[in-house]
Design an enzyme around this catalytic site. Structure first.
Site, PDB file in Angstrom:
ATOM      1  N   LYS A 182      34.448  26.877  51.510  1.00  0.00           N
ATOM      2  CA  LYS A 182      34.555  25.432  51.757  1.00  0.00           C
ATOM      3  C   LYS A 182      33.506  25.041  52.796  1.00  0.00           C
ATOM      4  O   LYS A 182      33.470  25.585  53.897  1.00  0.00           O
ATOM      5  CB  LYS A 182      35.948  25.156  52.303  1.00  0.00           C
TER       6      LYS A 182
HETATM    7  C1  E4P Z   1      42.029  20.076  51.639  1.00  0.00           C
HETATM    8  O1  E4P Z   1      41.091  20.642  51.137  1.00  0.00           O
HETATM    9  C2  E4P Z   1      41.961  19.289  52.884  1.00  0.00           C
HETATM   10  O2  E4P Z   1      41.486  20.066  53.936  1.00  0.00           O
HETATM   11  C3  E4P Z   1      43.328  18.699  53.200  1.00  0.00           C
HETATM   12  O3  E4P Z   1      43.882  18.185  52.007  1.00  0.00           O
HETATM   13  C4  E4P Z   1      43.319  17.665  54.297  1.00  0.00           C
HETATM   14  O4  E4P Z   1      44.597  17.062  54.364  1.00  0.00           O
HETATM   15  P1  E4P Z   1      45.088  16.174  55.588  1.00  0.00           P
HETATM   16  O5  E4P Z   1      44.255  14.947  55.624  1.00  0.00           O
HETATM   17  O6  E4P Z   1      46.515  15.872  55.318  1.00  0.00           O
HETATM   18  O7  E4P Z   1      44.888  17.007  56.829  1.00  0.00           O
END
Ligand code: E4P
Length: 285
Positions: A97
């Protein structure tokens, strides 16, 4: 639409995998921090290397996103190669990522560091999830650079719109897909909601035949899951709490209570008899 679990909690990965509907897992540094702190609070020592090993094995059949932490191109590239080299051999399921833009301020000189690193990692055959996407043009560039997944953060865009409107809200509140109407629709440079962002990313990548899948991230409630699917997102990543609510409806529960109440002994006996003759019927031993 594929369903990913947005969590670094081993127990949640185990449970979601046992449901038979899990297509992937996403983590980020904040989710890892949460998992580590909850263990430390229980007095456990955390060996993160061993912990991630277990998590990847538990999610063995599905991709797991692990995020880099650097902000410069060289760091991101090195970290991506390290994470992939270290953890992919465990279950062959690691996706790296990378933030679409790792700059920590608007006047930073590294706005393209993420995209450059995505290209370098993708050129090595490492699958990349381009994260922290808040505009369709970020999704376009991430996909052009070679990311296999681009992740628009729907819920956080809704938070941003609500904050601009000085609204007090709970993180799990539903935000209307067609925007918040307060006289004029509130928008962020033409985006009226997080789901609108997801839909625009889907449309643009499809229009230009880009191969990246759109992963609707930062979803906070079940209605947004449906809307992400209707917007054409190929993947939605969901906190465990949202996954556990996906099948809940009061009329389904009421229906079950009625059906359970109405079972006559004659009907129940049918199943008892089947169990007795079970050896002849597969699955009834
Ligand atoms: C996923 O890849 C993201 O990091 C995650 O969905 C972020 O979610 P949040 O905004 O609830 O922290």
């Amino acid at each position: 639409m594929k369903i990913f679990l947005d969590s670094a909690e081993l127990e949640e990965v185990e449970l979601a995998a046992s449901y038979g509907i899990l297509d992937g897992v996403t983590t980020n540094p904040s989710l890892i921090k949460k998992a580590v702190s909850s263990r430390q609070q229980r007095g456990e020592d955390v060996d993160l290397q061993a912990y991630l090993h277990k998590l990847l094995e538990t999610a063995a059949d599905v991709p797991v996103s692990l995020e880099v932490i650097g902000t410069r191109r060289e760091e991101i590239e090195k970290e991506g190669i390290f994470l992939f080299g270290q953890f992919n051999p465990i279950a062959d399921n690691v996706t790296i990522k990378v933030p679409v833009n790792p700059a920590l301020s608007e006047d930073g000189d590294n706005h393209y560091a993420g995209v450059e690193a995505i290209k370098a990692l993708a050129d090595r055959g490492i699958p990349v999830n381009c994260t922290l996407v808040f505009t369709p043009e970020q999704a376009l560039l991430g996909a052009k650079a070679g990311a296999s997944i681009v992740s628009p953060f729907a819920g956080r865009l809704d938070d941003y719109l609500r904050e601009q409107n000085k609204q007090i809200f709970d993180k799990k509140d539903y935000f209307p897909a067609d925007g918040l109407k307060q006289g004029d629709v509130l928008d962020d440079n033409g985006l009226v909601s997080g789901i609108d962002l997801v839909g625009q990313c889907v449309d643009i990548l499809a229009e230009f035949g880009l191969a990246a899948e759109v992963l609707a991230a930062s979803l906070r409630n079940t209605r947004q899951v449906r809307e992400a699917a209707l917007a054409g997102a190929q993947i939605a990543t969901l906190p465990f709490e949202v996954i556990s609510r996906l099948l809940v409806h009061p009329k389904t529960i009421e229906g079950m209570q009625g059906f359970t109440r109405d079972v006559v002994p004659e009907y129940a006996r049918l199943f008892e008899e089947k169990k007795e003759k079970g050896s002849r019927i597969q699955g009834f031993e």
